[in-house]
Design an enzyme around this catalytic site. Structure first.
Site, PDB file in Angstrom:
ATOM      1  N   SER A   8     -52.868  -0.541 -10.372  1.00 60.99           N
ATOM      2  CA  SER A   8     -54.225  -0.683  -9.845  1.00 60.99           C
ATOM      3  C   SER A   8     -54.383  -2.065  -9.223  1.00 60.99           C
ATOM      4  O   SER A   8     -54.225  -3.082  -9.899  1.00 60.99           O
ATOM      5  CB  SER A   8     -55.245  -0.538 -10.975  1.00 60.99           C
ATOM      6  OG  SER A   8     -56.498  -1.016 -10.528  1.00 60.99           O
ATOM      7  N   HIS A  31     -53.079   2.556  -6.863  1.00 57.63           N
ATOM      8  CA  HIS A  31     -54.382   2.987  -7.380  1.00 57.63           C
ATOM      9  C   HIS A  31     -55.454   2.023  -6.861  1.00 57.63           C
ATOM     10  O   HIS A  31     -55.352   0.806  -7.049  1.00 57.63           O
ATOM     11  CB  HIS A  31     -54.344   2.989  -8.906  1.00 57.63           C
ATOM     12  CG  HIS A  31     -55.562   3.540  -9.561  1.00 57.63           C
ATOM     13  ND1 HIS A  31     -55.785   4.897  -9.711  1.00 57.63           N
ATOM     14  CD2 HIS A  31     -56.633   2.931 -10.125  1.00 57.63           C
ATOM     15  CE1 HIS A  31     -56.932   5.095 -10.343  1.00 57.63           C
ATOM     16  NE2 HIS A  31     -57.476   3.911 -10.597  1.00 57.63           N
ATOM     17  N   ASP A  33     -59.410   1.143  -6.943  1.00 58.28           N
ATOM     18  CA  ASP A  33     -60.652   1.350  -7.687  1.00 58.28           C
ATOM     19  C   ASP A  33     -61.858   0.985  -6.837  1.00 58.28           C
ATOM     20  O   ASP A  33     -62.070  -0.183  -6.512  1.00 58.28           O
ATOM     21  CB  ASP A  33     -60.647   0.475  -8.951  1.00 58.28           C
ATOM     22  CG  ASP A  33     -59.703   1.001 -10.013  1.00 58.28           C
ATOM     23  OD1 ASP A  33     -59.782   2.205 -10.327  1.00 58.28           O
ATOM     24  OD2 ASP A  33     -58.880   0.210 -10.526  1.00 58.28           O
ATOM     25  N   MET A  35     -65.805   0.697  -6.768  1.00 62.13           N
ATOM     26  CA  MET A  35     -66.969   0.602  -7.673  1.00 62.13           C
ATOM     27  C   MET A  35     -68.198   0.199  -6.860  1.00 62.13           C
ATOM     28  O   MET A  35     -68.100  -0.656  -5.969  1.00 62.13           O
ATOM     29  CB  MET A  35     -66.706  -0.443  -8.747  1.00 62.13           C
ATOM     30  CG  MET A  35     -65.440  -0.184  -9.556  1.00 62.13           C
ATOM     31  SD  MET A  35     -65.327  -1.345 -10.913  1.00 62.13           S
ATOM     32  CE  MET A  35     -63.683  -1.000 -11.531  1.00 62.13           C
ATOM     33  N   HIS A  64     -59.684   5.978  -6.565  1.00 62.49           N
ATOM     34  CA  HIS A  64     -60.505   6.337  -7.725  1.00 62.49           C
ATOM     35  C   HIS A  64     -61.932   5.874  -7.459  1.00 62.49           C
ATOM     36  O   HIS A  64     -62.217   4.680  -7.492  1.00 62.49           O
ATOM     37  CB  HIS A  64     -59.913   5.657  -8.973  1.00 62.49           C
ATOM     38  CG  HIS A  64     -60.719   5.856 -10.221  1.00 62.49           C
ATOM     39  ND1 HIS A  64     -60.514   5.098 -11.346  1.00 62.49           N
ATOM     40  CD2 HIS A  64     -61.712   6.735 -10.536  1.00 62.49           C
ATOM     41  CE1 HIS A  64     -61.347   5.497 -12.301  1.00 62.49           C
ATOM     42  NE2 HIS A  64     -62.086   6.481 -11.829  1.00 62.49           N
ATOM     43  N   MET A  66     -65.507   5.259  -8.449  1.00 66.10           N
ATOM     44  CA  MET A  66     -66.471   5.099  -9.541  1.00 66.10           C
ATOM     45  C   MET A  66     -67.804   4.799  -8.889  1.00 66.10           C
ATOM     46  O   MET A  66     -68.303   3.662  -8.919  1.00 66.10           O
ATOM     47  CB  MET A  66     -66.009   3.970 -10.480  1.00 66.10           C
ATOM     48  CG  MET A  66     -64.831   4.399 -11.353  1.00 66.10           C
ATOM     49  SD  MET A  66     -63.919   3.019 -12.029  1.00 66.10           S
ATOM     50  CE  MET A  66     -62.888   2.644 -10.617  1.00 66.10           C
ATOM     51  N   MET A 135     -60.119   9.043 -18.268  1.00 67.10           N
ATOM     52  CA  MET A 135     -60.332   7.607 -18.456  1.00 67.10           C
ATOM     53  C   MET A 135     -60.032   7.250 -19.907  1.00 67.10           C
ATOM     54  O   MET A 135     -60.560   7.871 -20.827  1.00 67.10           O
ATOM     55  CB  MET A 135     -61.789   7.218 -18.151  1.00 67.10           C
ATOM     56  CG  MET A 135     -62.194   7.230 -16.679  1.00 67.10           C
ATOM     57  SD  MET A 135     -61.262   6.124 -15.589  1.00 67.10           S
ATOM     58  CE  MET A 135     -61.471   4.523 -16.384  1.00 67.10           C
ATOM     59  N   ASP A 173     -55.936   6.273 -17.223  1.00 65.39           N
ATOM     60  CA  ASP A 173     -56.329   5.045 -16.538  1.00 65.39           C
ATOM     61  C   ASP A 173     -57.118   4.166 -17.490  1.00 65.39           C
ATOM     62  O   ASP A 173     -58.199   4.541 -17.935  1.00 65.39           O
ATOM     63  CB  ASP A 173     -57.181   5.419 -15.310  1.00 65.39           C
ATOM     64  CG  ASP A 173     -57.616   4.206 -14.506  1.00 65.39           C
ATOM     65  OD1 ASP A 173     -57.128   3.094 -14.770  1.00 65.39           O
ATOM     66  OD2 ASP A 173     -58.461   4.382 -13.593  1.00 65.39           O
ATOM     67  N   SER A 196     -53.581  -4.585 -15.205  1.00 61.17           N
ATOM     68  CA  SER A 196     -53.149  -5.897 -15.688  1.00 61.17           C
ATOM     69  C   SER A 196     -51.714  -5.901 -16.182  1.00 61.17           C
ATOM     70  O   SER A 196     -51.021  -6.899 -15.989  1.00 61.17           O
ATOM     71  CB  SER A 196     -54.100  -6.425 -16.763  1.00 61.17           C
ATOM     72  OG  SER A 196     -54.805  -5.411 -17.391  1.00 61.17           O
TER      73      SER A 196
HETATM   74  C1  DX5 Z   1     -61.211   0.669 -14.738  1.00 58.17           C
HETATM   75  C2  DX5 Z   1     -60.343   1.072 -13.587  1.00 58.17           C
HETATM   76  C3  DX5 Z   1     -58.903   0.949 -13.863  1.00 58.17           C
HETATM   77  C4  DX5 Z   1     -58.442  -0.471 -14.089  1.00 58.17           C
HETATM   78  C5  DX5 Z   1     -57.282  -0.432 -15.043  1.00 58.17           C
HETATM   79  O1  DX5 Z   1     -62.525   1.031 -14.494  1.00 58.17           O
HETATM   80  O2  DX5 Z   1     -60.601   2.425 -13.215  1.00 58.17           O
HETATM   81  O3  DX5 Z   1     -58.120   1.546 -12.840  1.00 58.17           O
HETATM   82  O4  DX5 Z   1     -58.051  -1.111 -12.897  1.00 58.17           O
HETATM   83  O5  DX5 Z   1     -56.943  -1.729 -15.392  1.00 58.17           O
HETATM   84  P1  DX5 Z   1     -56.088  -2.072 -16.694  1.00 58.17           P
HETATM   85  O6  DX5 Z   1     -54.776  -1.393 -16.546  1.00 58.17           O
HETATM   86  O7  DX5 Z   1     -56.015  -3.538 -16.683  1.00 58.17           O
HETATM   87  O8  DX5 Z   1     -56.865  -1.502 -17.873  1.00 58.17           O
HETATM   88 ZN    ZN Z   2     -59.118   3.410 -11.863  1.00 61.30          ZN
END
Ligand code: DX5
Ligand code: ZN
Length: 222
Positions: A8, A31, A33, A35, A64, A66, A135, A173, A196
């Site tokens: 991600s 990936h 994200d 938001m 993804h 959100m 999730m 995820d 991370s």
């Molecule tokens: C959280 C995201 C994840 C996030 C995962 O809302 O959808 O994709 O980037 O990060 P890590 O692997 O650090 O939990």
């Molecule tokens: Zn995600």
């Protein structure tokens, strides 16, 4: 089929995204994200950034969303060239209509479930989807701890996929590390998002290889 590892870029250096994409070229997908500060209390990037990044990325995009109102925005990500577009079940009243729209544009369609969302109502919709994202943290932020309580849902999905023979990827995820990926692989996941744990590693390519090997070793033959 080897396990898919999707780093991600939420955990990447936003000042150097093209270079960061180069550090994960051994991954399966990127990936991304999205938001909107409404569906989740955080804000990332939107369509113009994603379309430009897609032009320089050596890997396909696993988007993804959100966001609220995915009907309004999801098709644009498919049109921007995303390989896969996943929206949240909690954000729409017409998941099948949106999945069909995404597939008609040529993207894979995914549905995501927050930790508190039951999977049962969605099992009969599986033929409409290419991926289910379970999730394993509350969406909104990277770097959170994996929630083992979500694994029961994954088991239900894996059993349904086995029974029906559908070709649906099961993605997890949130909080995926070399330790938790084993739990998710044993529960039936085949596609693993890791933010991370990949980007904070000194050598992201080596970390991707370690994650993939750990998952492969613990997945049951389907
Ligand atoms: C959280 C995201 C994840 C996030 C995962 O809302 O959808 O994709 O980037 O990060 P890590 O692997 O650090 O939990
Ligand atoms: Zn995600």
């Amino acid at each position: 089929m080897p396990s898919r590892i999707n780093p991600s870029i939420l955990a990447a250096d936003f000042a150097n995204l093209e270079r960061e994409l180069g550090r994960i070229r051994t991954a399966d997908l990127v990936h991304v994200d999205i938001m909107d500060n409404h569906f989740v209390p955080n804000l990332t990037f939107g369509p113009p950034v994603v379309s430009r990044l897609a032009q320089v990325s050596p890997l396909p995009f696993d988007v993804h969303l959100m966001i609220d109102n995915p009907e309004r925005w999801a098709p644009g990500y498919a049109e921007a060239g995303a390989f896969s577009v996943t929206f949240h079940a909690e954000a729409t009243t017409n998941p099948v209509g949106l999945a069909r729209k995404l597939r008609s544009i040529g993207a894979r369609a995914g549905i995501a479930l927050k930790p508190g969302t039951a999977v049962e109502p969605y099992l009969e919709l599986l033929p409409e989807f290419d991926q289910v994202l379970v999730m394993t943290v509350e969406p909104g932020f990277g770097g959170q701890s994996f929630m083992p309580s979500t694994m029961r849902k994954l088991g239900t999905l894996a059993a349904t996929v086995r029974r029906t023979g559908l070709d649906v990827w099961l993605q997890v995820d949130g909080g995926i590390t070399e330790e938790t990926i084993v739990i998710a692989a044993e529960a039936g996941a085949d596609t693993f998002v890791a933010g991370s744990s990949v980007f904070n590693a000194a050598d992201p390519a080596a970390q991707i290889a370690r994650l993939r090997a750990a998952a492969d070793e613990h997945r049951h033959a389907h």
